[in-house]
Design a protein around this motif. Sequence first.
Motif, mmCIF file in Angstrom:
data_model
loop_
_atom_site.group_PDB
_atom_site.id
_atom_site.type_symbol
_atom_site.label_atom_id
_atom_site.label_comp_id
_atom_site.label_asym_id
_atom_site.label_seq_id
_atom_site.Cartn_x
_atom_site.Cartn_y
_atom_site.Cartn_z
ATOM 1 N N TYR A 448 0.853 -1.176 0.000
ATOM 2 C CA TYR A 448 0.000 0.000 0.000
ATOM 3 C C TYR A 448 0.894 1.232 0.000
ATOM 4 C CZ TYR A 448 -3.298 -3.571 1.612
ATOM 5 O OH TYR A 448 -4.056 -4.707 1.741
ATOM 6 N N GLU A 449 0.606 2.165 -0.890
ATOM 7 C CA GLU A 449 1.418 3.379 -0.987
ATOM 8 C C GLU A 449 0.744 4.573 -0.329
ATOM 9 O OE1 GLU A 449 4.471 3.400 -1.923
ATOM 10 O OE2 GLU A 449 4.471 1.295 -2.542
ATOM 11 N N ASP A 450 -0.514 4.442 0.025
ATOM 12 C CA ASP A 450 -1.235 5.499 0.725
ATOM 13 C C ASP A 450 -2.300 4.827 1.576
ATOM 14 O OD1 ASP A 450 -2.165 8.055 1.483
ATOM 15 O OD2 ASP A 450 -3.692 8.010 -0.083
ATOM 16 N N GLY A 451 -2.460 5.269 2.822
ATOM 17 C CA GLY A 451 -3.462 4.637 3.662
ATOM 18 C C GLY A 451 -3.159 4.746 5.132
ATOM 19 N N ALA A 452 -3.505 3.706 5.878
ATOM 20 C CA ALA A 452 -3.401 3.706 7.337
ATOM 21 C C ALA A 452 -2.024 3.235 7.792
ATOM 22 C CB ALA A 452 -4.509 2.840 7.929
ATOM 23 N N PHE A 453 -1.019 3.998 7.470
ATOM 24 C CA PHE A 453 0.348 3.715 7.891
ATOM 25 C C PHE A 453 1.163 5.001 7.760
ATOM 26 C CE2 PHE A 453 -0.012 2.816 3.400
ATOM 27 C CZ PHE A 453 1.097 3.421 2.847
ATOM 28 N N CYS A 454 2.389 4.953 8.231
ATOM 29 C CA CYS A 454 3.247 6.142 8.230
ATOM 30 C C CYS A 454 4.432 5.928 7.295
ATOM 31 C CB CYS A 454 3.758 6.428 9.629
ATOM 32 S SG CYS A 454 2.470 6.626 10.862
ATOM 33 N N PRO A 455 4.389 6.441 6.088
ATOM 34 C CA PRO A 455 5.533 6.295 5.189
ATOM 35 C C PRO A 455 6.791 6.901 5.815
ATOM 36 C CG PRO A 455 3.618 7.164 4.032
ATOM 37 C CD PRO A 455 3.300 7.221 5.485
ATOM 38 N N ASP A 456 7.913 6.241 5.582
ATOM 39 C CA ASP A 456 9.158 6.767 6.160
ATOM 40 C C ASP A 456 10.172 7.184 5.103
ATOM 41 O OD1 ASP A 456 10.063 4.355 5.193
ATOM 42 O OD2 ASP A 456 10.722 3.566 7.128
ATOM 43 N N GLY A 457 9.731 7.214 3.845
ATOM 44 C CA GLY A 457 10.633 7.638 2.777
ATOM 45 C C GLY A 457 11.566 6.567 2.286
ATOM 46 N N GLY A 458 11.500 5.389 2.894
ATOM 47 C CA GLY A 458 12.370 4.304 2.461
ATOM 48 C C GLY A 458 11.967 3.789 1.087
ATOM 49 N N PRO A 459 12.947 3.434 0.240
ATOM 50 C CA PRO A 459 12.608 2.939 -1.094
ATOM 51 C C PRO A 459 12.041 1.533 -1.016
ATOM 52 C CG PRO A 459 14.957 2.739 -0.727
ATOM 53 C CD PRO A 459 14.403 3.467 0.474
ATOM 54 N N GLY A 477 3.542 -0.137 4.899
ATOM 55 C CA GLY A 477 2.611 -0.410 3.813
ATOM 56 C C GLY A 477 2.739 -1.804 3.264
ATOM 57 N N HIS A 478 3.863 -2.465 3.542
ATOM 58 C CA HIS A 478 4.084 -3.820 3.053
ATOM 59 C C HIS A 478 3.612 -4.856 4.074
ATOM 60 C CE1 HIS A 478 6.863 -3.064 -0.457
ATOM 61 N NE2 HIS A 478 6.823 -1.872 0.108
ATOM 62 N N ARG A 479 3.390 -6.048 3.588
ATOM 63 C CA ARG A 479 3.110 -7.189 4.463
ATOM 64 C C ARG A 479 4.330 -7.439 5.348
ATOM 65 N NH1 ARG A 479 5.459 -11.963 3.420
ATOM 66 N NH2 ARG A 479 4.576 -13.930 4.166
ATOM 67 N N LEU A 480 4.067 -7.713 6.623
ATOM 68 C CA LEU A 480 5.150 -8.028 7.551
ATOM 69 C C LEU A 480 5.888 -9.277 7.080
ATOM 70 C CD1 LEU A 480 6.530 -7.629 10.374
ATOM 71 C CD2 LEU A 480 4.846 -9.289 11.236
ATOM 72 N N PRO A 481 7.218 -9.236 6.980
ATOM 73 C CA PRO A 481 7.945 -10.462 6.618
ATOM 74 C C PRO A 481 7.743 -11.556 7.672
ATOM 75 C CG PRO A 481 9.360 -8.524 6.387
ATOM 76 C CD PRO A 481 8.126 -8.072 7.102
ATOM 77 N N HIS A 482 7.632 -12.755 7.187
ATOM 78 C CA HIS A 482 7.534 -13.911 8.091
ATOM 79 C C HIS A 482 8.919 -14.338 8.542
ATOM 80 C CE1 HIS A 482 7.257 -18.117 9.327
ATOM 81 N NE2 HIS A 482 8.092 -18.408 8.341
ATOM 82 N N ALA A 483 9.025 -14.675 9.821
ATOM 83 C CA ALA A 483 10.227 -15.322 10.351
ATOM 84 C C ALA A 483 9.782 -16.202 11.510
ATOM 85 C CB ALA A 483 11.250 -14.293 10.825
ATOM 86 N N TRP A 484 10.417 -17.352 11.640
ATOM 87 C CA TRP A 484 10.089 -18.238 12.760
ATOM 88 C C TRP A 484 10.786 -17.766 14.024
ATOM 89 C CZ3 TRP A 484 5.957 -20.846 12.389
ATOM 90 C CH2 TRP A 484 5.586 -21.479 11.198
ATOM 91 N N LEU A 485 10.026 -17.732 15.120
ATOM 92 C CA LEU A 485 10.533 -17.333 16.427
ATOM 93 C C LEU A 485 10.359 -18.489 17.404
ATOM 94 C CD1 LEU A 485 8.804 -13.823 16.650
ATOM 95 C CD2 LEU A 485 11.028 -14.370 15.618
#
Length: 598
Positions: A448-459, A477-485
């Motif tokens: 998502y490029e616009d919406g309910a989040f705070c863009p930080d200018g990162g590419p 705006g992106h899906r949280l990366p999966h990692a096993w914990l």
Amino acid sequence: MADKGTGTGTIEVPVLIVGGGGCGLAASVFCSDHGVGHLLVERHAGTSMIPKAHYHNQRTMEILRQHGLHEAVAEQAAPVEAFAKVRWLTSLDGDRPLDGRMIHEMDGFGGGVLRERYSAAGPVLPTRLPQSRLEPILRRHAERQNPGRILFGHELVEFADEGDRVVVAVRDTRTGAVADIAAQYLIAADGGRTVGPALGMEMRGRPALRQITTVYFSADLSPWWREGAHMTHFLNPYNPGLFSNLFEMGPTWGKHCEEWVMHFHLPPDEAAGADEEVIVPRIREVLGLPGLDLNLLGVTSWTVQGLLADGYRRGRVLFAGDAAHRQPPTVGLGLNSGIQDAHNLAWKLAAVLTGRAPDGLLGSYEAERRPVGRHNIDWALSAAAHNQAILGAIGLGANTPPERREQMFVAYFDPSPLGAAGRARAAEMFATARGGYQAHDLEIGFAYEDGAFCPDGGPPPSREPLRDVYRPTTRPGHRLPHAWLDRGGRRLSTHDLAGAGLGFALLTGPAGAPWCEAAAQVAEKFSIPIRTARIGDGAEFADADGQWAAVRETADEGAVLVRPDNHVAWRSMGAGDDPAGALADAISRVLHHDSAPR
């Protein structure tokens, strides 16, 4: 958020869902999990009898897992190894020289050589289960969570948006009784049949690309069937009009599959008159099995479309699924997109209805999901056109002159070095179809490029042109990366830290204690749950495989804020001077509070 009566015969509910297909039922489940009181009405007496959509991509399966549905679906569904291939055949059998020949096969949809990559990217893999078997699972779950409020055999007959509420009249199709319902919000998941037209919502794009006849039948194909295919395309060397594709539909998967779906590209005049006398011989001819014993279970004719609604919101009405977007079946994005629409919407409705967020938060639904819908439509259209272009380029398409068609197939299978060179060139062309059959980045890498989040200018991460390589990122705006914990011997995914009942999550590195302390203050201030998780050496959550450190893109002192739908809402690359102030500002902006600068 419970519903109540007004004393005037009108039933009041916070949310009314119109439509009980896959999208509407999923919306019901998600709303229940978020504590959103609602009523669902569906004009049909039961769930779909036609298989329809059957591929549930990795993102959708993650969502179903988050809502406790994964095991019930996986129990009936085909595992990924059962649909690892896409194949092109001339037929299954036959006594002519070119019958029963394999033209090409490639891995697809998370199987074969793709499996390791998909397994690393998410806690679950894609599955296949026809909609006729998925919808009953969703319905049972919805009815269990919201008893007496999932009303099949009830159709919307009148509709009005009164500004502060939506009022509808719903008729019981069995008794004819009409009930008035008032809701604060209405989710239109009716395929665009009723609510959209009533509001004058236009669907724009390409309304009639081609006519498809879908045939649902049972047969024993075990003597001839090649296991492991997601789809099998048939290219007849002698008759281009027999082009079709075939899918397993279970309930047994593999060689002993009992039920099948075949798609024909029939001209409209032929499709209109298609009956058993026409369809059954055609199935036998396509398969090269003139004596095949089969039972016709259903025939439907439908139009391939590429349409997007003018908007995803109109007043107090929110559009989801086919009511918002309709795309060709290529890449399998239809139902997947609809379920993801509902997932995006449910937590936002919960926040607004509990007073934790203003109505403006719902504006982010369209801002986020409509561009994804537009891109999915365009991608499906492009992939469908490209698949036909490949066949034309190697001389096996429908436009090859009839007098040359058989000759082209003979040349393709020629055992000589020249034939081998031709097949090698064709294989290079077939490989470009990975944009349709291996589109992993399209399935889980959308942002998502616009919406309910705070863009930080990162590419954003670089993307392969054919969207076949997913690159994880914590960019907002992106899906949280999966990692096993690992926590106390229990293995869990980063995706398990947020969601319905859990709220937001704040993931930090091992030195992120100040952020965790700030989260407790901010959670109390905004009356929202924020689960904290310090991950890494010496922290409460161990980074089981070192995967989180590889994808978090923040320092040990940094933090990543995750929404209930597992999209990244905000991040800090390192320690902050005022963690509580920074996090409070982020939550305020995400929830669209009026005081927050936008």
